[in-house]
Design a protein around this motif. Structure first.
Motif, short mmCIF file in Angstrom:
data_model
loop_
_atom_site.label_atom_id
_atom_site.label_comp_id
_atom_site.label_asym_id
_atom_site.label_seq_id
_atom_site.Cartn_x
_atom_site.Cartn_y
_atom_site.Cartn_z
N ASP A 328 0.82 -1.23 0.00
CA ASP A 328 0.00 0.00 0.00
C ASP A 328 0.85 1.28 0.00
O ASP A 328 0.41 2.31 0.46
CB ASP A 328 -0.96 -0.02 1.19
CG ASP A 328 -0.23 -0.10 2.53
OD1 ASP A 328 1.03 -0.04 2.53
OD2 ASP A 328 -0.90 -0.22 3.56
N ARG A 329 2.07 1.21 -0.56
CA ARG A 329 2.92 2.40 -0.58
C ARG A 329 2.36 3.50 -1.48
O ARG A 329 2.61 4.67 -1.25
CB ARG A 329 4.32 2.04 -1.12
CG ARG A 329 5.07 1.11 -0.21
CD ARG A 329 6.38 0.71 -0.86
NE ARG A 329 6.95 -0.41 -0.14
CZ ARG A 329 7.99 -1.11 -0.56
NH1 ARG A 329 8.59 -0.79 -1.70
NH2 ARG A 329 8.44 -2.12 0.14
N HIS A 330 1.69 3.09 -2.53
CA HIS A 330 1.15 4.07 -3.49
C HIS A 330 -0.21 3.53 -3.93
O HIS A 330 -0.29 2.63 -4.77
CB HIS A 330 2.10 4.20 -4.68
CG HIS A 330 1.63 5.19 -5.71
ND1 HIS A 330 0.83 4.85 -6.79
CD2 HIS A 330 1.84 6.52 -5.82
CE1 HIS A 330 0.59 5.92 -7.51
NE2 HIS A 330 1.18 6.94 -6.94
N LEU A 331 -1.26 4.02 -3.31
CA LEU A 331 -2.60 3.52 -3.61
C LEU A 331 -3.29 4.42 -4.63
O LEU A 331 -3.23 5.65 -4.52
CB LEU A 331 -3.45 3.46 -2.34
CG LEU A 331 -2.98 2.47 -1.26
CD1 LEU A 331 -3.89 2.58 -0.02
CD2 LEU A 331 -2.98 1.04 -1.79
N LEU A 332 -3.96 3.81 -5.59
CA LEU A 332 -4.71 4.59 -6.59
C LEU A 332 -6.00 5.13 -5.98
O LEU A 332 -6.42 6.24 -6.29
CB LEU A 332 -5.03 3.71 -7.80
CG LEU A 332 -3.80 3.21 -8.57
CD1 LEU A 332 -4.20 2.15 -9.59
CD2 LEU A 332 -3.09 4.37 -9.27
#
Ligand code: BGC
Length: 368
Positions: A328-332
Motif C-alpha cells: 500500500d505504498r502508493h494507492l490509486l
C-alpha cells in the motif's frame, strides 16, 4: 503491513523456495495463499502454472512436475465436461458460462462449493505453456501429460473467442488481450512440443493465426497492447505475454511500445499497479507485476531496468521474508482499502505467485 526496505534478494530466494515447498500438497497442488480467507483451500491454474515455472527455473524439478501432474489429473477428471463443452460449441449451442471449467479447484482437484468469478480461460493456456517450458528446460518426457494436454487444446479451440473473466477475475463481458496471449502461447507450446499433432495441430495453428489477427485489429491502441479488445488502457498482465511467455516477440515494436506504456502508466518507483481504475485493497502495487515487467525488460535487453524491478519486488517482503499480493505504498484509491480489509482481512501474505515470480526473474538475471 511491516515491510523492510532492502531485503537482500538472495536470502529471499531461499525463503521463497521454502514457502512454495511448504504449501505444496503431496498431490502437487500449490495453495495460492494458505492463510488468506478468500483463497484458502484452492489451487488456481494461473497462479499454479506460474509458481511451477518459477520453481522449475530455480531447479525444483520435482515440485513443478508434481504440479503439472495435478493439472493433468484434474483435467482428466473433468474430461466428460470438456467433451460436452466441445460438442456443444461444435453444434453452435455453446454451454452457459457457469458450466465452463473454473479458474480454481480445491486442493484435491475438484470443483469447489464457493461462489467465484470462475470462467477464466487464461490458466488453461498457461499450464500448457509452463509444462512445455519445464520439459524443455530439464529435458523431460511429456508423455504422461499428453491426454490432458489434448483435452486442454480441444477446450481452448472450442471456446477461445468467448468473453471471460481476466487475470483479475473481472469484466466477464470482455475479451482480454492477455487472456488471448496466454491461450495462444499454450496452443503454440502444444504444437511445438508435439503434444498437439495431426488435425489438432492444424486447428491450433489456425486459431493462433486468428488470435494474432484479432489482436492486430482490435487489441492495439497508440502502438501498444490494450487491456481488452477495443479499449485503450493498458493492464499489468500484458507484460507476461511478452516475457516470459513470448507470444508477442520481445524484439517487436509492439513489445517495446507496450513496455513503455506499462512503465509510463502503471509503474511508480518500481511498483507496478494492475490497471489505473483498480480499487482492490485501494489499488496498490503488485510485486509479481514488477517481476513480469522486469522479465519483459530483460527480454528487450534492459538489464538495469529489470534489476531495479527485481529489487523493488524484494523490498516488499515482510520482516520474516514473506511476499504479499500487493503493498500500500502508493494507492490509486486509498478510500477503497478498508472495505476490502473488512471483507477479506489484510492483504494475502504470503502469496506463492509473488514468491515464484521473484524466483523466475532472478533466474532470468542469472541470480540463484
Ligand atoms: C487475483 C487473481 C489470483 C487470485 C489468487 C485474485 O485476487 O485477482 O489473479 O489468481 O487472487 O491468487
Amino acid at each position: 503491513m511491516t515491510t523492510i526496505s532492502s531485503s537482500p534478494v538472495s536470502a529471499l530466494l531461499a525463503t521463497s523456495l521454502d514457502i512454495i515447498s511448504l504449501h505444496q500438497q503431496p498431490n502437487g497442488a500449490y495453495a495460492a495463499s494458505p492463510e488468506f480467507s478468500a483463497y484458502r483451500g484452492y489451487c488456481w491454474f494461473r497462479d499454479g502454472a506460474f509458481i511451477a515455472d518459477g520453481a522449475s527455473s530455480a531447479g525444483e524439478i520435482e515440485s513443478a512436475s508434481a504440479f503439472f501432474g495435478w493439472c493433468a489429473a484434474t483435467i482428466e477428471r473433468y474430461a466428460g465436461t470438456i467433451e460436452m463443452i466441445v460438442d456443444a460449441a461444435a453444434e453452435g449451442t455453446p454451454v452457459a458460462t457457469e458450466h465452463m471449467l473454473p479458474a480454481r479447484f480445491t486442493m484435491d482437484g475438484h470443483l469447489g462449493g464457493d461462489d467465484w468469478w470462475d470462467f477464466q480461460l487464461d490458466g488453461y493456456g498457461t499450464w500448457l505453456w509452463a509444462a512445455v517450458q519445464h520439459a524443455n528446460r530439464h529435458d523431460l518426457d511429456l508423455t504422461e501429460w499428453r491426454r490432458a494436454a489434448e483435452l486442454t487444446v480441444d477446450y481452448l479451440l472450442s471456446s477461445w473467442a468467448r468473453p471471460c473473466y481476466d487475470w483479475w477475475e473481472e469484466h466477464q463481458e470482455q475479451v482480454h488481450v492477455s487472456t488471448l496471449g496466454c491461450v495462444g502461447a499454450g496452443l503454440q507450446a502444444a504444437i511445438d512440443s508435439g503434444l498437439a499433432d495431426g488435425d489438432r495441430a492444424v486447428a491450433a495453428s489456425n486459431v493462433i493465426t486468428e488470435i494474432r489477427a484479432l489482436i492486430d485489429e482490435r487489441g492495439i491502441s497508440d502502438g501498444h497492447l490494450v487491456k481488452w479488445l477495443d479499449s485503450s488502457d493498458v493492464d499489468g498482465s500484458l507484460a507476461a505475454i511478452i516475457a516470459p511467455m513470448g507470444f508477442i516477440p520481445p524484439d517487436s515494436a509492439l513489445a517495446i511500445s507496450t513496455i513503455a506504456a506499462l512503465d509510463d502508466q502503471l509503474s511508480f518507483n518500481g511498483g507496478v499497479h494492475r490497471y489505473l481504475a483498480d480499487v482492490f485493497y485501494g489499488g496498490g502495487q503488485w510485486p509479481l507485476l514488477s517481476c513480469f515487467l522486469g522479465l519483459a525488460k530483460a527480454a528487450v535487453g534492459d538489464g538495469a531496468g529489470a534489476r531495479a524491478l527485481l529489487e523493488w519486488a524484494a523490498s516488499t517482503a515482510t520482516s520474516d521474508g514473506m511476499l504479499p499480493e500487493q503493498v500500500d505504498r502508493h494507492l490509486l484509491f486509498p478510500e477503497h482499502r478498508d472495505e476490502w480489509i473488512t471483507r477479506w482481512g489484510t492483504v494475502a501474505t504470503p502469496l506463492l505467485w509473488s514468491h515464484a515470480m521473484l524466483l523466475r526473474l532472478a533466474a532470468e538475471m542469472g541470480e540463484q
